[in-house]
Design a protein around this motif. Structure first.
Motif, short mmCIF file in Angstrom:
data_model
loop_
_atom_site.label_atom_id
_atom_site.label_comp_id
_atom_site.label_asym_id
_atom_site.label_seq_id
_atom_site.Cartn_x
_atom_site.Cartn_y
_atom_site.Cartn_z
N ILE A 1 0.87 -1.19 0.00
CA ILE A 1 0.00 0.00 0.00
C ILE A 1 0.90 1.24 0.00
O ILE A 1 2.07 1.16 0.39
CB ILE A 1 -0.97 0.04 1.22
N ASP A 2 0.35 2.36 -0.46
CA ASP A 2 1.11 3.62 -0.41
C ASP A 2 0.72 4.31 0.90
O ASP A 2 -0.32 4.95 1.00
CB ASP A 2 0.74 4.48 -1.63
N ILE A 3 1.58 4.14 1.91
CA ILE A 3 1.25 4.63 3.25
C ILE A 3 1.35 6.15 3.33
O ILE A 3 0.84 6.76 4.27
CB ILE A 3 2.14 3.93 4.32
N SER A 4 1.96 6.77 2.32
CA SER A 4 2.06 8.24 2.34
C SER A 4 0.75 8.88 1.89
O SER A 4 0.58 10.09 2.00
CB SER A 4 3.21 8.71 1.44
N GLY A 5 -0.18 8.06 1.37
CA GLY A 5 -1.46 8.61 0.93
C GLY A 5 -1.33 9.51 -0.27
O GLY A 5 -2.04 10.50 -0.39
N SER A 6 -0.39 9.20 -1.19
CA SER A 6 -0.23 10.06 -2.35
C SER A 6 -0.64 9.39 -3.66
O SER A 6 -0.26 9.82 -4.74
CB SER A 6 1.21 10.60 -2.44
N TYR B 1 -5.07 11.11 0.45
CA TYR B 1 -5.87 9.89 0.25
C TYR B 1 -5.60 8.99 1.44
O TYR B 1 -4.45 8.87 1.90
CB TYR B 1 -5.45 9.22 -1.07
N ASP B 2 -6.65 8.33 1.95
CA ASP B 2 -6.45 7.48 3.13
C ASP B 2 -6.15 6.03 2.71
O ASP B 2 -7.03 5.35 2.17
CB ASP B 2 -7.72 7.52 3.99
N PRO B 3 -4.90 5.57 2.96
CA PRO B 3 -4.54 4.21 2.53
C PRO B 3 -5.34 3.10 3.23
O PRO B 3 -5.33 1.96 2.77
CB PRO B 3 -3.04 4.09 2.85
N ALA B 4 -6.07 3.44 4.31
CA ALA B 4 -6.93 2.44 4.97
C ALA B 4 -7.96 1.92 3.96
O ALA B 4 -8.32 0.74 3.98
CB ALA B 4 -7.63 3.07 6.16
N ASN B 5 -8.40 2.81 3.06
CA ASN B 5 -9.38 2.39 2.03
C ASN B 5 -8.83 1.25 1.19
O ASN B 5 -9.56 0.38 0.76
CB ASN B 5 -9.69 3.55 1.06
N ILE C 1 0.64 -10.19 4.29
CA ILE C 1 1.40 -9.25 5.12
C ILE C 1 1.32 -7.92 4.39
O ILE C 1 1.26 -7.90 3.15
CB ILE C 1 2.85 -9.76 5.30
N ILE C 2 1.31 -6.82 5.12
CA ILE C 2 1.18 -5.53 4.45
C ILE C 2 2.49 -4.77 4.45
O ILE C 2 3.11 -4.57 5.50
CB ILE C 2 0.04 -4.70 5.09
N ALA C 3 2.93 -4.38 3.25
CA ALA C 3 4.13 -3.55 3.09
C ALA C 3 3.67 -2.11 2.98
O ALA C 3 3.07 -1.72 1.97
CB ALA C 3 4.89 -3.98 1.84
N ALA C 4 3.88 -1.33 4.05
CA ALA C 4 3.46 0.08 4.05
C ALA C 4 4.55 0.87 3.34
O ALA C 4 5.49 1.38 3.96
CB ALA C 4 3.25 0.55 5.49
N ASN C 5 4.40 0.98 2.03
CA ASN C 5 5.46 1.53 1.18
C ASN C 5 5.46 3.07 1.16
O ASN C 5 4.49 3.69 1.55
CB ASN C 5 5.29 0.96 -0.25
N GLU D 1 2.93 9.15 10.28
CA GLU D 1 1.69 9.38 11.03
C GLU D 1 0.60 8.42 10.52
O GLU D 1 -0.14 7.83 11.30
CB GLU D 1 1.23 10.84 10.90
N ASN D 2 0.52 8.28 9.21
CA ASN D 2 -0.44 7.33 8.62
C ASN D 2 -0.15 5.91 9.09
O ASN D 2 -1.06 5.15 9.42
CB ASN D 2 -0.33 7.33 7.09
N PHE D 3 1.13 5.57 9.11
CA PHE D 3 1.53 4.22 9.49
C PHE D 3 1.07 3.91 10.92
O PHE D 3 0.47 2.87 11.18
CB PHE D 3 3.05 4.06 9.34
N GLU D 4 1.33 4.84 11.83
CA GLU D 4 0.94 4.64 13.24
C GLU D 4 -0.57 4.43 13.37
O GLU D 4 -1.03 3.57 14.10
CB GLU D 4 1.35 5.87 14.06
N ARG D 5 -1.32 5.22 12.64
CA ARG D 5 -2.78 5.14 12.71
C ARG D 5 -3.27 3.81 12.12
O ARG D 5 -4.08 3.11 12.73
CB ARG D 5 -3.38 6.33 11.92
N ILE D 6 -2.73 3.45 10.98
CA ILE D 6 -3.23 2.25 10.28
C ILE D 6 -2.81 0.96 10.99
O ILE D 6 -3.54 -0.02 11.01
CB ILE D 6 -2.80 2.34 8.80
N LYS D 7 -1.65 1.03 11.63
CA LYS D 7 -1.19 -0.13 12.40
C LYS D 7 -2.21 -0.46 13.51
O LYS D 7 -2.52 -1.61 13.77
CB LYS D 7 0.17 0.20 13.02
#
Ligand code: GTP
Ligand code: MG
Length: 399
Positions: free
Chosen positions: A109-114, A127-131, A221-225, A234-240
């Motif tokens: 996933i693109d954890i930067s939300g770009s 963009y919210d990568p949780a979607n 497994i999720i690769a938060a790229n 910040e996105n990573f912490e939230r999504i984790k």
């Protein structure tokens, strides 16, 4: 073993695949660059046992450097999905069939939300990568469900509705997807469908069963790229926290690829998955390369310890799929095979495996003729119920 690299389009699947394999694949900042799947060999990394014996190993497959053994694993990088793929959006999801034989998935996933839902570049954080985690699960579920639907009529007709027959019929129809009897029994039990005749299953039960089977047979497994992008952490912490059922690893495929390529051309000394690198030929580095290395050091390695890419593959194999690595040898004093290669093989076996399982993994003949196994470290003969440990060195005696 086959690990599939999957995810939305344009989030770095091919970059991660290339970082792991150094295969020559196309990478570009636009949706649907990859169409045909890319096959390649990646390597899981273990601390090699050769240094415990003060010897140097001769790997038959993979390689060993700086005391780390790299053991080959097959990887597949496929086209990207967008929401609604199972209804034909984007490139559809037909290509998921290439992943039938996969043992596990790395979901990038693109954890930067770009990257938005269509795979277009948008400002980081917009963009919210949780979607992506949610829509992707749905696409995979619909994939399994559509397979199940296709075969549904056929096997309700074929089976005589006895419990064993039902299990066998399902296994047969899903056999291309690495589904075995235990998987089916577990899913039936979980959904309390063991004794319900197939013909009487509701649409919802069919769907739930397909989902349950998918979850247990295609673990993820999720690769938060793109963790290198500002705001990604910040996105990573939230999504984790939001998706605590998954192992989510922060990573930067682009940084890992840059390090591996610089290492391949001997500009730097870098061992995949390590915290640092050493510049070997400062004078040959361009200003741009120097800045890139500085960026990687400050924004990725010092913050996260590694680029995360090697961790993703290691964790997929050792934690998700529950494998351990075992060294079989033929000569117990020299730790060699019959051709004098030192510690030539590393075999991946499931946790809980016994020496006979290892014997069969090496060769059916060796399994059939298995007599006993010797632990090289203790020189003791192992009982037939001995459970192999990670990095055991084993001699198999045949009769
Ligand atoms: N900043 C940053 N950019 C990255 C990273 N990984 C990949 N990219 C960029 O993301 C874009 C897409 O990369 P690809 O690897 O082609 O993406 P993909 O998911 O394979 O895309 P499709 O095959 O089109 O579905 C490229 O411009 C890459 O350079 C990363 O870790 N950090
Ligand atoms: Mg691609």
């Amino acid at each position: 073993m086959l690990v599939g690299v999957i995810g939305k389009t344009n989030i770095g699947k091919s970059t991660l695949f290339k970082a792991l394999t150094l295969a020559d694949v196309e990478i570009s900042n636009r949706p649907f660059v990859t169409i045909k799947p890319n096959h390649g060999t990646g390597y899981i990394k273990i601390k090699c046992v050769d240094s415990d014996f003060k010897i140097k190993c001769d790997p038959k497959h993979g390689y060993c450097e700086h005391g780390f053994r790299f053991v080959p694993v097959e990887l597949l990088d496929v086209a990207g999905l967008v929401p609604g793929a199972h209804e034909g959006k984007g490139l559809g999801n037909q290509f998921l069939d290439d992943l039938r034989q996969a043992d596990a998935f790395i979901h990038v996933i693109d954890i930067s939300g770009s990257t938005n839902d269509q795979g277009e570049t948008v400002p980081p954080g917009s963009y919210d990568p949780a979607n992506d985690i949610k829509f992707f699960e749905h696409e995979l579920d619909m994939w399994y469900y559509s397979i199940f639907q296709k075969i549904w009529k056929k096997f309700t007709y074929q089976t005589n509705q006895e419990k064993e027959d039902m299990v066998k019929a399902i296994v047969k129809q899903f056999s291309g997807l690495k589904v075995d009897e235990d998987d089916v029994k577990r899913a039936l039990k979980k959904l309390n469908l063991q004794s319900k005749k197939l013909i009487g299953w509701s649409e919802k039960e069919l769907k739930n069963f397909a989902i349950e089977l998918r979850k247990s047979t295609k673990q993820m497994i999720i690769a938060a790229n793109k963790i290198d992008v500002k705001g990604a952490y910040e996105n990573f912490e939230r999504i984790k926290k939001e998706f605590s059922q998954y192992t989510i690893i922060p990573c930067s495929a682009e940084c890992e690829l840059a390090l591996r390529e610089a290492s391949r051309t001997k500009l730097i000394d870098y061992v995949p998955g390590e915290k640092g690198f050493r510049i070997l030929q400062e004078d040959k580095l361009t200003e741009k390369q120097k800045r890139a290395l500085e960026f990687i050091k400050n924004n990725v390695l010092e913050k996260y310890n590694t680029t995360g890419v090697q961790d993703v593959l290691n964790k997929a194999v050792f934690e998700l799929l529950n494998y351990i690595a075992v060294y079989p040898v033929e000569n117990e004093s020299r730790l060699t095979d019959s051709r004098n290669n030192v510690l030539p093989d590393v075999i991946l076996v499931l946790k809980g495996s016994k020496p006979i399982d290892l014997a069969y993994k090496i060769h059916t003949d060796i399994g059939n003729k298995f007599n006993c196994a010797i632990d090289i470290r203790t020189k003791k003969r192992l009982g037939k119920d001995y459970i192999l440990k990670n990095k055991d060195i084993i001699k198999i005696n045949t009769s």
